[in-house]
Write a protein that holds these residues in place. Structure first.
Motif, PDB file in Angstrom:
ATOM      1  N   VAL A  55     -21.858  17.515  21.153  1.00 54.47           N
ATOM      2  CA  VAL A  55     -21.209  16.662  20.166  1.00 54.47           C
ATOM      3  C   VAL A  55     -20.454  17.542  19.176  1.00 54.47           C
ATOM      4  O   VAL A  55     -20.900  18.646  18.852  1.00 54.47           O
ATOM      5  N   GLN A  58     -22.013  15.168  13.662  1.00 56.81           N
ATOM      6  CA  GLN A  58     -23.097  14.189  13.583  1.00 56.81           C
ATOM      7  C   GLN A  58     -22.636  12.767  13.897  1.00 56.81           C
ATOM      8  O   GLN A  58     -23.397  11.980  14.441  1.00 56.81           O
ATOM      9  N   ASN A  59     -21.395  12.431  13.553  1.00 58.11           N
ATOM     10  CA  ASN A  59     -20.903  11.072  13.788  1.00 58.11           C
ATOM     11  C   ASN A  59     -20.691  10.756  15.262  1.00 58.11           C
ATOM     12  O   ASN A  59     -20.453   9.607  15.620  1.00 58.11           O
ATOM     13  N   ASP A  60     -20.767  11.773  16.110  1.00 58.18           N
ATOM     14  CA  ASP A  60     -20.633  11.557  17.554  1.00 58.18           C
ATOM     15  C   ASP A  60     -21.973  11.265  18.214  1.00 58.18           C
ATOM     16  O   ASP A  60     -22.087  11.238  19.433  1.00 58.18           O
ATOM     17  N   ILE A  62     -24.625   8.253  18.310  1.00 60.38           N
ATOM     18  CA  ILE A  62     -24.692   6.839  17.965  1.00 60.38           C
ATOM     19  C   ILE A  62     -26.065   6.302  18.361  1.00 60.38           C
ATOM     20  O   ILE A  62     -26.485   6.457  19.511  1.00 60.38           O
ATOM     21  N   ASN A  66     -26.996   4.742  13.126  1.00 60.19           N
ATOM     22  CA  ASN A  66     -25.562   5.067  13.055  1.00 60.19           C
ATOM     23  C   ASN A  66     -24.911   4.335  14.222  1.00 60.19           C
ATOM     24  O   ASN A  66     -24.754   4.895  15.303  1.00 60.19           O
ATOM     25  N   THR A  68     -21.917   3.018  14.860  1.00 64.13           N
ATOM     26  CA  THR A  68     -20.506   3.084  15.236  1.00 64.13           C
ATOM     27  C   THR A  68     -20.035   4.528  15.256  1.00 64.13           C
ATOM     28  O   THR A  68     -20.369   5.314  14.370  1.00 64.13           O
ATOM     29  N   GLY A  69     -19.257   4.884  16.279  1.00 63.24           N
ATOM     30  CA  GLY A  69     -18.715   6.240  16.381  1.00 63.24           C
ATOM     31  C   GLY A  69     -17.389   6.235  17.103  1.00 63.24           C
ATOM     32  O   GLY A  69     -16.896   5.188  17.532  1.00 63.24           O
ATOM     33  N   GLY A  70     -16.822   7.427  17.265  1.00 63.84           N
ATOM     34  CA  GLY A  70     -15.548   7.538  17.960  1.00 63.84           C
ATOM     35  C   GLY A  70     -14.454   6.748  17.277  1.00 63.84           C
ATOM     36  O   GLY A  70     -13.680   6.058  17.941  1.00 63.84           O
ATOM     37  N   ASN A  71     -14.404   6.843  15.934  1.00 61.03           N
ATOM     38  CA  ASN A  71     -13.405   6.094  15.148  1.00 61.03           C
ATOM     39  C   ASN A  71     -13.459   4.597  15.431  1.00 61.03           C
ATOM     40  O   ASN A  71     -12.442   3.924  15.500  1.00 61.03           O
TER      41      ASN A  71
END
Length: 193
Positions: A55, A58-60, A62, A66, A68-71
């Motif tokens: 990854v 961290q936002n990648d 899910i 958390n 939602t990811g990948g914009n």
């Protein structure tokens, strides 16, 4: 017609389904009879992987905290604490065309919450599967039933969507791990406290 996959099988997704843009990835399972005094809580998690197999940040990662990811291209339905009932226990929606270019693979995993602490493992789980549904038509495109090959594992990489020559494909992985979610996070490049 639904394509039924075997472990290790790779299949094209968007090339044979032109116009496919939004999919729902359903994960389901049942627990066998268990009287260990604790609830049995399985969790689906998704790792958005760069070409390194890790990854990027961290936002990648899910999961139920958390979602939602990948914009915004990948959205987790939230945590199902019991897995009771028929059908998908947890669902992840993926807008394929909106997945950021740096994401090469989307790994779908299932872990047992506090599996080691509760003496629970995937030998106690049955009827585990992953399926991909065309969100526009609600038609199931493919399905991978994991079978009963697990015993002491507390985490499974079920399968992954991946890019190949501008198209999306699916790989039925079915690989078990000990060490639960922490082991998966470490493998995918996330530091776990």
């Amino acid at each position: 017609m639904v394509v039924s996959l075997q472990k290790g099988q790779k299949v094209d997704l968007t090339k044979t389904n032109p116009g496919l843009t939004n999919v729902a990835v359903g994960l389901g399972w049942d627990t066998n009879k268990y009287d260990g005094g604790h609830d049995f809580d399985l969790d689906a998690s998704v790792f958005l992987l760069a070409d390194t197999g890790k990854v990027a940040d961290q936002n990648d990662f899910i999961f139920y905290n958390n979602t939602t990811g990948g914009n915004g291209a990948v959205v987790h339905s939230g945590d199902n604490l019991t897995g009771v009932g028929d059908g998908d226990d947890e669902v992840v929606k993926v807008a394929l065309k909106d997945v950021p270019a740096h994401i090469h693979r989307i790994a779908f995993t299932v872990t047992i919450h506090d599996g080691e602490g509760r003496s629970q493992n995937f030998g106690m789980v049955s009827n585990a599967y992953i399926r991909i549904v065309n969100e526009q038509t609600n038609e199931e495109i493919l399905r991978y039933d994991l079978g009963e090959d697990f015993s002491i594992e507390t985490a499974i990489v079920v399968g992954e969507l991946y890019r190949h020559n501008g198209e999306w494909k699916f790989n039925a992985i079915g690989a078990g791990y000990q060490g639960g979610l922490a082991a998966l996070c470490n493998d995918y490049g996330l530091a776990v406290n």
